[in-house]
Design a protein around this motif. Structure first.
Motif, mmCIF file in Angstrom:
data_model
loop_
_atom_site.group_PDB
_atom_site.id
_atom_site.type_symbol
_atom_site.label_atom_id
_atom_site.label_comp_id
_atom_site.label_asym_id
_atom_site.label_seq_id
_atom_site.Cartn_x
_atom_site.Cartn_y
_atom_site.Cartn_z
ATOM 1 N N LEU A 76 0.870 -1.214 0.042
ATOM 2 C CA LEU A 76 -0.074 -0.195 -0.055
ATOM 3 C C LEU A 76 0.826 1.458 0.110
ATOM 4 N N SER A 77 1.899 1.113 0.827
ATOM 5 C CA SER A 77 2.795 2.361 0.719
ATOM 6 C C SER A 77 3.514 2.576 -0.355
ATOM 7 N N ALA A 78 3.744 1.576 -1.152
ATOM 8 C CA ALA A 78 4.416 1.935 -2.647
ATOM 9 C C ALA A 78 3.683 2.482 -3.744
ATOM 10 N N LEU A 79 2.300 2.441 -3.371
ATOM 11 C CA LEU A 79 1.283 3.126 -4.602
ATOM 12 C C LEU A 79 1.438 4.465 -4.452
ATOM 13 N N PRO A 80 1.744 5.089 -5.662
ATOM 14 C CA PRO A 80 1.745 6.595 -5.809
ATOM 15 C C PRO A 80 0.310 6.880 -5.782
ATOM 16 N N ARG A 81 -0.293 7.827 -4.909
ATOM 17 C CA ARG A 81 -1.874 8.325 -4.892
ATOM 18 C C ARG A 81 -1.922 9.457 -5.775
ATOM 19 N N LEU A 82 -2.850 9.689 -6.580
ATOM 20 C CA LEU A 82 -3.178 10.781 -7.401
ATOM 21 C C LEU A 82 -3.745 11.985 -6.371
ATOM 22 N N ASP A 83 -4.422 11.489 -5.515
ATOM 23 C CA ASP A 83 -5.189 12.522 -4.366
ATOM 24 C C ASP A 83 -4.174 13.064 -3.424
ATOM 25 N N GLU A 84 -2.793 12.639 -3.465
ATOM 26 C CA GLU A 84 -1.828 13.180 -2.423
ATOM 27 C C GLU A 84 -1.015 13.912 -3.136
ATOM 28 N N PRO A 85 -0.328 15.085 -2.226
ATOM 29 C CA PRO A 85 0.490 16.061 -2.889
ATOM 30 C C PRO A 85 1.685 15.472 -3.272
ATOM 31 N N LYS A 86 2.446 16.205 -4.257
ATOM 32 C CA LYS A 86 3.604 15.471 -4.749
ATOM 33 C C LYS A 86 4.650 15.990 -3.788
ATOM 34 N N GLU A 125 -2.307 19.354 -23.809
ATOM 35 C CA GLU A 125 -2.380 20.126 -22.457
ATOM 36 C C GLU A 125 -0.652 19.859 -21.911
ATOM 37 N N LEU A 126 -0.436 21.147 -21.530
ATOM 38 C CA LEU A 126 1.032 20.996 -20.844
ATOM 39 C C LEU A 126 1.093 22.166 -19.622
ATOM 40 N N ALA A 127 1.574 21.515 -18.671
ATOM 41 C CA ALA A 127 1.536 22.234 -17.541
ATOM 42 C C ALA A 127 2.481 21.755 -16.427
ATOM 43 N N GLU A 128 2.790 22.624 -15.221
ATOM 44 C CA GLU A 128 3.500 21.939 -14.244
ATOM 45 C C GLU A 128 2.515 20.703 -13.595
ATOM 46 N N SER A 129 3.423 19.929 -13.139
ATOM 47 C CA SER A 129 2.598 18.534 -12.579
ATOM 48 C C SER A 129 1.583 18.835 -11.565
ATOM 49 N N GLU A 130 1.727 19.616 -10.511
ATOM 50 C CA GLU A 130 0.789 19.945 -9.473
ATOM 51 C C GLU A 130 -0.479 20.553 -10.275
ATOM 52 N N GLU A 131 -0.301 21.659 -11.110
ATOM 53 C CA GLU A 131 -1.214 22.478 -11.854
ATOM 54 C C GLU A 131 -2.332 21.576 -12.708
ATOM 55 N N LEU A 132 -1.511 20.557 -13.381
ATOM 56 C CA LEU A 132 -2.359 19.760 -14.113
ATOM 57 C C LEU A 132 -3.300 19.080 -13.751
ATOM 58 N N TYR A 133 -2.900 18.236 -12.596
ATOM 59 C CA TYR A 133 -3.540 17.348 -11.776
ATOM 60 C C TYR A 133 -4.601 18.203 -10.757
ATOM 61 N N ARG A 134 -4.422 19.382 -10.581
ATOM 62 C CA ARG A 134 -5.290 20.113 -9.785
ATOM 63 C C ARG A 134 -6.381 21.010 -10.572
#
Length: 605
Positions: A256-266, A531-540
């Protein structure tokens, strides 16, 4: 609730060269009617062997069921004859395999393969079987089923082949469906479609499902209960919400800890330990000013290490047909940066990476490395340039010469560029590289087949690093690996980036992982950057509808979130210009955030 399936103390071993290996060791679990049970674990944990033991599909020459019972509807499948099992398979128990292309008969039409099952188990006439097969194709979401009935497997996309496999498996309305890694080789949006089809069919037919996977995000959205396997044993079992909320076994917690989560901050990146390449005035500065808007997107005072300007890559398909795999794209990558490039299969992302390195000769456009046009270099100049630009390939086994030892696989690159003065120095450098990527230097004398998938990928990274490059194209380097191994490889790439000052183009379809490794992300669809943007901006704040559909399709390893999640599912059709891309241009909607907007100024709200 009546038990549909009961597996008790199942033990399976394999024999080879007078050695016996126990792959499944005392596995026991139960399944109720209409329930979905997830079996999770890494490669080698015994998940698929357990499934094949239930179905009696293990190779008789090398596999042996040492003990155990498999009770299905009150019958012990372990005691059934081969003929009795042939009657049960397909009629009472259906199975979806991991690779539909190798599971479907390439010489038979898709419809005939579904009809064959119906005629054998439900005693239908040829006409009845055809009508039912067409109906099954319609049920699993294949458009124009009458036409598709007459087509062969090679004429179907990966996602459509998997739908056809589901149609075959469920054609006889079985009580149990065993799905063995049914979405592993699929893009995230196609995965969402396949899982949606399986859910709908389960609701209509009341079929119980055993879902075998290493993707805990999929389990969170699909399963009622979970069995966690490690080294042939069950280490934890329980309700899905309990396993995710309160995992008890250290192995489950590690998965579970190895999974990167989309809803967690980078997680913030450490500052790179190298000096940035400063740019002054002169021809390069003028060239940058003349670059297309997408190439200047978010550009700072320091000049980009790599610039792609109006790149096109076309392939002649014959008979006057042309595939525009990359269709006029522009972007840049700063020194020390990671640009993630995401999109489904066929979107053009891998072709872009290969065109940059001139593994494909670009049809038109320019690729500039430190201001130098790579696509205009002579063969001799290009050979020297390859010291600066390297590639990590998707399949580490296919890209490593099986006849060479690791010492020579890595050493060969140094030989080509004259970097090894003598055999002693060469071997010392190879051992240093192996140590750098987390492998024992003594492994230099082994062959590729003696390594695991994760270890082979590390060898591929060591080979790319052998010539001391500054820019690396990472082409789907994680797609063939378990989630915990993916996490290790990503950590290794990030560590090497900080230590050696590397710049990455990171190509993948796993958007969760891309979010956490990338500084900026470019989303590709049908040969275009949409689309092209900074990582956090794109996902948010995703602006393009295709980006939104990609993000909505990503499973989150949280049953509570998955149960409420709404997904935007797309049809598989890259030929249709769904978003008006031929009439679109990249527009900066906010600082550093670029979106493909049709020229008629349609706004994506």
């Amino acid at each position: 609730m009546k038990k549909l399936l009961q597996v008790s103390n199942l033990r399976v071993s394999f024999s080879a060269r007078e050695t016996e290996t126990e792959a499944v060791r005392g596995v026991s679990f139960e399944l109720n009617k209409g329930e979905t049970l997830g079996i999770v674990g890494e490669s080698g944990s015994g998940k698929s062997v357990t499934a094949r033991a239930i179905m009696r599909l293990l190779p008789e020459a090398s596999a042996r069921v040492k003990s155990g019972e498999v009770m299905f509807l009150g019958q012990n499948l372990a005691q059934k004859t081969r003929k009795e099992m042939e009657a049960i398979r397909g009629r009472d128990i259906g199975m979806i395999f991991q690779d539909p292309m190798t599971s479907l008969n390439p010489t038979l039409r898709i419809g005939e393969q579904i009809a064959e099952t119906l005629r054998k188990h439900r005693r239908m006439s040829k006409r009845e079987a055809r009508a039912e097969a067409v109906e099954m194709l319609k049920l699993v979401g294949i458009r124009d089923p009458e036409t598709r009935f007459a087509q062969y497997p090679h004429e179907f996309s990966g996602g459509m082949r998997q739908r056809a496999m589901i149609a075959i498996a469920l054609a006889c309305r079985p009580s149990l469906l065993i799905a063995d890694e049914p979405t592993t080789a699929l893009d995230v949006t196609i995965q969402a479609q396949i899982l949606n089809v399986m859910k709908q069919m389960q609701e209509q037919l009341g079929t119980a499902i055993v879902l075998i996977t290493h993707d805990l995000g999929v389990v969170a959205g699909m399963c009622d209960r979970v069995v966690v396997m490690k080294s042939g044993e069950i280490v934890e079992e329980g309700k899905t919400e309990d396993i995710f909320a309160r995992p008890q076994h250290p192995y489950t917690r590690r998965l579970l800890s190895a999974l990167p989560r989309l809803d967690e901050p980078k997680k913030p990146k450490a500052a790179p330990g190298f000096a940035t390449h400063a740019s002054g005035t002169g021809p390069d500065a003028e060239a940058n000013a003349a670059a297309p808007p997408a190439a200047r997107a978010g550009q700072t005072a320091s000049r980009p290490l790599l610039e792609v300007r109006s790149l096109q890559q076309h392939f002649n398909l014959g008979k006057g047909r042309t595939l525009r795999a990359v269709n006029d794209i522009s972007f840049f990558i700063r020194e020390g940066e990671t640009l993630g490039m995401v999109g489904e299969s066929g979107s053009g992302k891998s072709t872009t990476g290969r065109a940059i390195l001139r593994l494909h000769e670009p049809t038109s456009g320019d690729v500039l490395y430190r201001g130098l046009a790579v696509n205009r270099l002579s063969p001799k100049e290009m050979k020297a340039m390859r010291r600066e630009m390297q590639m990590i390939f998707q399949d580490p086994y296919a890209s490593l010469n099986p006849r060479l030892k690791v010492l020579d696989i890595i050493g060969e690159a140094m030989d080509v560029h004259g970097l090894s003065q003598n055999p002693v120095q060469r071997r010392r450098r190879v051992e240093e590289l192996l140590d750098m990527v987390g492998l024992d230097p003594s492994m230099a004398l082994r062959y590729p087949h003696e390594f695991s998938g994760g270890q082979r990928q590390r060898i591929g990274i060591a080979r790319a690093l052998a010539v001391e490059p500054k820019f690396i194209v990472c082409d789907e380097p994680l797609s063939a690996l378990d989630v915990s191994i993916q996490s290790q490889i990503v950590s290794l790439l990030e560590d090497l980036q900080q230590r050696l000052g590397l710049t990455y183009l990171f190509i993948a379809h796993d958007l969760s992982m891309v979010k956490h490794i990338s500084d900026r992300v470019a989303v590709m669809y049908s040969g275009k950057i949409v689309e092209l943007a900074e990582s956090e901006e794109l996902y948010r704040n995703p602006q393009h509808p295709y980006t939104r559909s990609l993000l909505s399709a990503i499973p989150v390893p949280d049953p509570a979130i998955e149960s409420k999640k709404k997904r935007t599912l797309l049809e598989e059709n890259f030929e249709e210009d769904r978003y008006g891309l031929e009439r679109s241009e990249l527009v900066e909607v906010s600082e550093g955030h670029w979106v493909a907007v049709p020229q008629e100024n349609k706004v994506f709200a």
